[in-house]
Design a protein around this motif. Structure first.
Motif, short mmCIF file in Angstrom:
data_model
loop_
_atom_site.label_atom_id
_atom_site.label_comp_id
_atom_site.label_asym_id
_atom_site.label_seq_id
_atom_site.Cartn_x
_atom_site.Cartn_y
_atom_site.Cartn_z
N GLN A 12 0.82 -1.21 0.00
CA GLN A 12 0.00 0.00 0.00
C GLN A 12 0.85 1.26 0.00
O GLN A 12 1.56 1.54 0.97
CB GLN A 12 -0.95 -0.03 1.20
N LEU A 15 -1.72 7.64 -2.84
CA LEU A 15 -1.54 8.92 -3.51
C LEU A 15 -2.48 9.90 -2.85
O LEU A 15 -3.69 9.83 -3.04
CB LEU A 15 -1.95 8.76 -4.98
N GLY A 40 -8.37 -1.46 -6.42
CA GLY A 40 -7.55 -1.04 -5.28
C GLY A 40 -7.68 0.44 -4.95
O GLY A 40 -6.70 1.18 -4.98
N GLY A 42 -8.18 1.91 -2.13
CA GLY A 42 -7.57 2.32 -0.86
C GLY A 42 -8.38 3.43 -0.21
O GLY A 42 -9.61 3.36 -0.13
N GLU A 62 -11.90 -3.52 -3.70
CA GLU A 62 -10.88 -3.32 -2.66
C GLU A 62 -10.84 -4.55 -1.76
O GLU A 62 -11.86 -5.02 -1.29
CB GLU A 62 -11.20 -2.05 -1.87
N ASP A 88 -11.09 -9.58 -3.75
CA ASP A 88 -9.74 -9.69 -4.28
C ASP A 88 -9.82 -9.53 -5.80
O ASP A 88 -10.48 -10.33 -6.49
CB ASP A 88 -9.20 -11.09 -3.91
N ALA A 89 -9.16 -8.52 -6.33
CA ALA A 89 -9.24 -8.25 -7.77
C ALA A 89 -8.73 -9.42 -8.60
O ALA A 89 -9.21 -9.65 -9.71
CB ALA A 89 -8.45 -6.99 -8.10
N ASN A 123 -4.42 2.28 -9.35
CA ASN A 123 -3.06 2.41 -8.83
C ASN A 123 -2.84 1.10 -8.10
O ASN A 123 -3.20 0.94 -6.96
CB ASN A 123 -2.95 3.61 -7.90
N PRO A 125 -1.38 -2.36 -6.44
CA PRO A 125 -0.28 -2.80 -5.60
C PRO A 125 0.76 -3.45 -6.50
O PRO A 125 0.40 -4.21 -7.41
CB PRO A 125 -0.91 -3.85 -4.69
C1 SAM Z 1 -0.87 1.05 -3.95
S1 SAM Z 1 -2.34 1.10 -2.94
C2 SAM Z 1 -3.18 2.42 -3.77
C3 SAM Z 1 -4.37 2.94 -3.07
C4 SAM Z 1 -5.09 4.07 -3.80
N1 SAM Z 1 -5.56 3.67 -5.09
C5 SAM Z 1 -4.20 5.29 -3.93
O1 SAM Z 1 -3.77 5.56 -5.06
O2 SAM Z 1 -3.95 5.94 -2.94
C6 SAM Z 1 -3.10 -0.36 -3.52
C7 SAM Z 1 -4.50 -0.65 -3.00
O3 SAM Z 1 -4.91 -1.89 -3.57
C8 SAM Z 1 -5.48 -2.71 -2.55
N2 SAM Z 1 -5.27 -4.12 -2.92
C9 SAM Z 1 -4.17 -4.87 -2.70
N3 SAM Z 1 -4.32 -6.11 -3.20
C10 SAM Z 1 -5.57 -6.13 -3.74
C11 SAM Z 1 -6.33 -7.12 -4.40
N4 SAM Z 1 -5.83 -8.34 -4.62
N5 SAM Z 1 -7.58 -6.81 -4.80
C12 SAM Z 1 -8.10 -5.58 -4.58
N6 SAM Z 1 -7.42 -4.60 -3.96
C13 SAM Z 1 -6.18 -4.86 -3.56
C14 SAM Z 1 -4.76 -2.32 -1.30
O4 SAM Z 1 -5.52 -2.67 -0.16
C15 SAM Z 1 -4.63 -0.81 -1.51
O5 SAM Z 1 -5.76 -0.16 -1.08
#
Ligand code: SAM
Length: 330
Positions: A12, A15, A40, A42, A62, A88-89, A123, A125
């Motif tokens: 995580q 932005l 994702g 967040g 998410e 889970d995406a 954005n 992970p």
């Molecule tokens: C890099 S952070 C970015 C958060 C937000 N989009 C930002 O730009 O501030 C990645 C986000 O993806 C979520 N995430 C991680 N693995 C995931 C998955 N398998 N499916 C869905 N969301 C996921 C995390 O919980 C986190 O909220």
């Protein structure tokens, strides 16, 4: 407000700068009344950017339950435009999200120059970016999932090195298999870079925002003929059965499948397996079935009877990509 901390295991890096979040929505070309799926979200920075750009429906996927309350908060303020999928995406078929929605924007045929009023944005992970992009490129090549509705553009962030590989032009040391996999089915463009310092917490790398527009027709032509038939043209008649059979067995591909049903990773396996055969049989690489004069023996005496060495780049993708060539003992 929610006292959220980044979880390292979910990669995580948030932005928080709304100028960048708006810039992502703008460069993804989200317009009024478009429908968007965000992966994702967040704490919802890009989510806000997308809503501000006028999307009439936004579905967010998410995995982390800690983000559900703040996302619900945002959804309440979004006049019924936003829907949350706590999932889970990697295990979600995003095409199913809108399947039963009668009011979704019209589908647009793939050969049309217009794109559907739909987008997939994220954005991501970093630890799911590679498997997810492979999945989406495969779905694009099969025109399934959201790509059933047409050439839906996909805007995703990657660590800069991966973004450069995806978009790499030829004759560049960033050119790799992932460049071919992405560029065969889409036109990926590195639309802008974001310094690692703009994220909280700061990742060790800079980030590239890539927009993929699916191509009207894939660059590699496929046909409805059995894949075995096409493969046989790679070999002189005296060895065609044995060699095509060997290659298909190694790649675990049914000889009676059609090439249009093969995923990009199977094409990659075939290319690698064929390369290995060309190394074992000097001259095979130069064989052209339309030139009946040539024999394997005469071709093996040419100046360059072997394929050029395959350049190897150290890539984080090689470690976790599901399409690595495990089948071959090269
Ligand atoms: C890099 S952070 C970015 C958060 C937000 N989009 C930002 O730009 O501030 C990645 C986000 O993806 C979520 N995430 C991680 N693995 C995931 C998955 N398998 N499916 C869905 N969301 C996921 C995390 O919980 C986190 O909220």
């Amino acid at each position: 407000m929610y006292r959220l901390r980044a979880k390292k295991i979910l990669s995580q890096n948030y932005l928080m700068d709304m100028n960048i979040n708006r810039k992502i929505a703008k460069h993804a070309k989200v317009n009024e009344n478009d429908w968007v799926i965000e992966i994702g979200p967040g704490p919802g920075g890009i989510t806000r950017g997308i809503l501000e750009a006028g999307a009439s429906r936004l579905d967010v996927v998410e995995i982390d339950n800690r983000f559900i309350p703040p996302l619900q908060h945002l959804a309440e303020a979004a006049d019924s435009r936003m829907f949350i999928h706590h999932k889970d995406a990697l295990r979600t078929e995003i095409g199913d999200i809108w399947k039963k929605e009668p009011n979704r924007p019209s589908s647009v045929p793939w050969h049309d120059s217009k794109l559907p009023q739909m987008h997939v944005i994220g954005n991501l992970p970093f630890n799911i970016a590679s498997p997810l992009i492979i999945k989406y490129l495969r779905d694009m090549s099969y025109r399934r999932g959201v790509w059933e509705y047409g050439r839906v553009p996909l805007t995703l962030t990657f660590q800069l090195e991966v973004a450069k590989r995806l978009c790499s032009p030829i004759a560049c040391d960033t050119r790799s298999r992932i460049s071919i996999m992405a560029q065969y089915v889409a036109e990926p463009k590195l639309i802008f870079q974001i310094s690692g310092s703009c994220f909280v917490p700061r990742p060790q790398v800079d980030v590239g925002v890539v927009r993929f527009v699916p191509r009207k027709t894939p660059l590699v032509k496929t046909s409805q003929k059995y894949v075995e038939k096409g493969l046989k043209t790679l070999y002189p008649p005296e060895m065609e059965n044995e060699m095509a059979d060997e290659l298909l067995k190694k790649c675990r591909i049914d000889p009676t499948t059609t090439s249009i049903k093969l995923g990009m990773e199977q094409f990659a396996d075939l290319a690698e397996g064929y390369n290995e055969q060309c190394i074992r049989h000097p001259g095979l690489f130069l064989y052209d079935y339309t030139n009946k004069q040539h024999t394997l023996e005469s071709l093996s005496k040419e100046q360059y009877p072997l394929p050029p060495p395959v350049p190897v780049f150290d890539s984080p993708l090689d470690e976790d990509s599901e399409w690595s060539l495990r089948n071959f003992n090269l």
